[in-house]
Write a protein that holds these residues in place. Structure first.
Motif, PDB file in Angstrom:
ATOM      1  N   LYS A   1      55.179  29.724  17.143  1.00  0.00           N
ATOM      2  CA  LYS A   1      56.424  30.407  16.810  1.00  0.00           C
ATOM      3  C   LYS A   1      57.535  29.428  17.147  1.00  0.00           C
ATOM      4  O   LYS A   1      57.534  28.828  18.225  1.00  0.00           O
ATOM      5  N   VAL A   2      58.461  29.221  16.219  1.00  0.00           N
ATOM      6  CA  VAL A   2      59.544  28.264  16.435  1.00  0.00           C
ATOM      7  C   VAL A   2      60.895  28.908  16.167  1.00  0.00           C
ATOM      8  O   VAL A   2      60.993  29.884  15.422  1.00  0.00           O
ATOM      9  N   MET A   3      61.916  28.345  16.810  1.00  0.00           N
ATOM     10  CA  MET A   3      63.283  28.730  16.501  1.00  0.00           C
ATOM     11  C   MET A   3      63.958  27.521  15.862  1.00  0.00           C
ATOM     12  O   MET A   3      63.903  26.413  16.403  1.00  0.00           O
ATOM     13  N   LEU A   4      64.533  27.744  14.691  1.00  0.00           N
ATOM     14  CA  LEU A   4      65.265  26.714  13.957  1.00  0.00           C
ATOM     15  C   LEU A   4      66.714  27.142  13.838  1.00  0.00           C
ATOM     16  O   LEU A   4      67.007  28.338  13.712  1.00  0.00           O
ATOM     17  N   SER A   5      67.635  26.163  13.857  1.00  0.00           N
ATOM     18  CA  SER A   5      69.047  26.486  13.676  1.00  0.00           C
ATOM     19  C   SER A   5      69.657  25.571  12.612  1.00  0.00           C
ATOM     20  O   SER A   5      69.193  24.451  12.398  1.00  0.00           O
ATOM     21  N   GLY A   6      70.693  26.093  11.966  1.00  0.00           N
ATOM     22  CA  GLY A   6      71.384  25.361  10.910  1.00  0.00           C
ATOM     23  C   GLY A   6      71.568  26.260   9.708  1.00  0.00           C
ATOM     24  O   GLY A   6      70.816  27.222   9.514  1.00  0.00           O
ATOM     25  N   ALA A   7      72.550  25.952   8.890  1.00  0.00           N
ATOM     26  CA  ALA A   7      72.846  26.795   7.729  1.00  0.00           C
ATOM     27  C   ALA A   7      71.675  26.899   6.758  1.00  0.00           C
ATOM     28  O   ALA A   7      71.532  27.891   6.046  1.00  0.00           O
ATOM     29  N   ALA A   8      70.809  25.893   6.730  1.00  0.00           N
ATOM     30  CA  ALA A   8      69.694  25.877   5.776  1.00  0.00           C
ATOM     31  C   ALA A   8      68.595  26.879   6.107  1.00  0.00           C
ATOM     32  O   ALA A   8      67.676  27.055   5.298  1.00  0.00           O
ATOM     33  N   VAL A   9      68.659  27.558   7.252  1.00  0.00           N
ATOM     34  CA  VAL A   9      67.595  28.530   7.572  1.00  0.00           C
ATOM     35  C   VAL A   9      67.548  29.654   6.543  1.00  0.00           C
ATOM     36  O   VAL A   9      66.525  30.311   6.407  1.00  0.00           O
ATOM     37  N   ARG A  10      68.597  29.828   5.795  1.00  0.00           N
ATOM     38  CA  ARG A  10      68.626  30.899   4.786  1.00  0.00           C
ATOM     39  C   ARG A  10      67.582  30.697   3.683  1.00  0.00           C
ATOM     40  O   ARG A  10      67.188  31.642   3.012  1.00  0.00           O
ATOM     41  N   VAL A  11      67.099  29.462   3.497  1.00  0.00           N
ATOM     42  CA  VAL A  11      66.121  29.200   2.430  1.00  0.00           C
ATOM     43  C   VAL A  11      64.679  29.310   2.910  1.00  0.00           C
ATOM     44  O   VAL A  11      63.758  29.163   2.110  1.00  0.00           O
ATOM     45  N   LEU A  12      64.470  29.562   4.191  1.00  0.00           N
ATOM     46  CA  LEU A  12      63.111  29.630   4.718  1.00  0.00           C
ATOM     47  C   LEU A  12      62.411  30.899   4.256  1.00  0.00           C
ATOM     48  O   LEU A  12      62.967  31.992   4.320  1.00  0.00           O
ATOM     49  N   GLU A  13      61.187  30.730   3.774  1.00  0.00           N
ATOM     50  CA  GLU A  13      60.346  31.864   3.376  1.00  0.00           C
ATOM     51  C   GLU A  13      58.898  31.412   3.412  1.00  0.00           C
ATOM     52  O   GLU A  13      58.610  30.211   3.514  1.00  0.00           O
ATOM     53  N   GLU A  14      57.986  32.361   3.335  1.00  0.00           N
ATOM     54  CA  GLU A  14      56.559  32.061   3.408  1.00  0.00           C
ATOM     55  C   GLU A  14      56.182  30.981   2.400  1.00  0.00           C
ATOM     56  O   GLU A  14      56.561  31.026   1.241  1.00  0.00           O
ATOM     57  N   GLY A  15      55.429  29.986   2.883  1.00  0.00           N
ATOM     58  CA  GLY A  15      54.924  28.930   2.016  1.00  0.00           C
ATOM     59  C   GLY A  15      55.789  27.685   1.940  1.00  0.00           C
ATOM     60  O   GLY A  15      55.313  26.622   1.552  1.00  0.00           O
ATOM     61  N   VAL A  16      57.065  27.793   2.310  1.00  0.00           N
ATOM     62  CA  VAL A  16      57.960  26.642   2.270  1.00  0.00           C
ATOM     63  C   VAL A  16      57.507  25.615   3.318  1.00  0.00           C
ATOM     64  O   VAL A  16      57.133  25.979   4.424  1.00  0.00           O
ATOM     65  N   VAL A  17      57.528  24.334   2.940  1.00  0.00           N
ATOM     66  CA  VAL A  17      57.231  23.252   3.878  1.00  0.00           C
ATOM     67  C   VAL A  17      58.517  22.500   4.137  1.00  0.00           C
ATOM     68  O   VAL A  17      59.190  22.050   3.210  1.00  0.00           O
ATOM     69  N   ILE A  18      58.875  22.376   5.420  1.00  0.00           N
ATOM     70  CA  ILE A  18      60.053  21.613   5.791  1.00  0.00           C
ATOM     71  C   ILE A  18      59.605  20.284   6.410  1.00  0.00           C
ATOM     72  O   ILE A  18      58.571  20.227   7.065  1.00  0.00           O
ATOM     73  N   THR A  19      60.383  19.244   6.144  1.00  0.00           N
ATOM     74  CA  THR A  19      60.014  17.887   6.583  1.00  0.00           C
ATOM     75  C   THR A  19      61.091  17.340   7.504  1.00  0.00           C
ATOM     76  O   THR A  19      62.284  17.492   7.225  1.00  0.00           O
ATOM     77  N   ALA A  20      60.675  16.688   8.565  1.00  0.00           N
ATOM     78  CA  ALA A  20      61.607  16.090   9.514  1.00  0.00           C
ATOM     79  C   ALA A  20      62.440  15.022   8.807  1.00  0.00           C
ATOM     80  O   ALA A  20      61.927  14.268   7.977  1.00  0.00           O
ATOM     81  N   ALA A  21      63.710  14.981   9.158  1.00  0.00           N
ATOM     82  CA  ALA A  21      64.596  13.950   8.631  1.00  0.00           C
ATOM     83  C   ALA A  21      64.198  12.620   9.258  1.00  0.00           C
ATOM     84  O   ALA A  21      63.770  12.562  10.407  1.00  0.00           O
ATOM     85  N   ARG A  22      64.346  11.574   8.514  1.00  0.00           N
ATOM     86  CA  ARG A  22      64.031  10.227   9.016  1.00  0.00           C
ATOM     87  C   ARG A  22      65.052   9.808  10.037  1.00  0.00           C
ATOM     88  O   ARG A  22      66.243  10.020   9.857  1.00  0.00           O
TER      89      ARG A  22
END
Length: 93
Positions: free
Chosen positions: A69-90
């Motif tokens: 279980k993770v907590m993420l912050s930032g305006a982009a959290v609005r796009v998170l939904e089941e199946g989405v893969v997020i990638t660490a910024a370089r």
């Protein structure tokens, strides 16, 4: 120097579910599908990985194939939904 090739890969988290969401934070259940995700790491969006909890214990990293279980912050959290893969910024290393 990285200990293994996994350290070189950008961390990737697949969203399994979004349990809570506000305007700029989300609590999600994720599976690490690549690299090593660390607290404080920035993900594309941008979002910051603020917290990782495994088996009711706060930890500082998550590696494949584990889930947490993770907590993420930032305006982009609005796009998170089941199946989405997020990638660490370089980073500039």
């Amino acid at each position: 120097m990285p200990h293994n090739a996994q350290e070189l890969d950008a961390a990737r988290l697949q969203i399994h579910s979004v349990e809570q969401r506000s305007v700029d934070t989300a609590v999600c259940v994720v599976r690490c599908v690549g690299g090593i995700a660390r607290v404080g790491q920035e993900f594309a969006g941008p979002m910051i990985l603020d917290r990782i909890v495994r088996y009711n214990k706060e930890v500082c990293f998550l590696d494949p194939p584990h889930s947490a279980k993770v907590m993420l912050s930032g305006a982009a959290v609005r796009v998170l939904e089941e199946g989405v893969v997020i990638t660490a910024a370089r980073t500039g290393d």
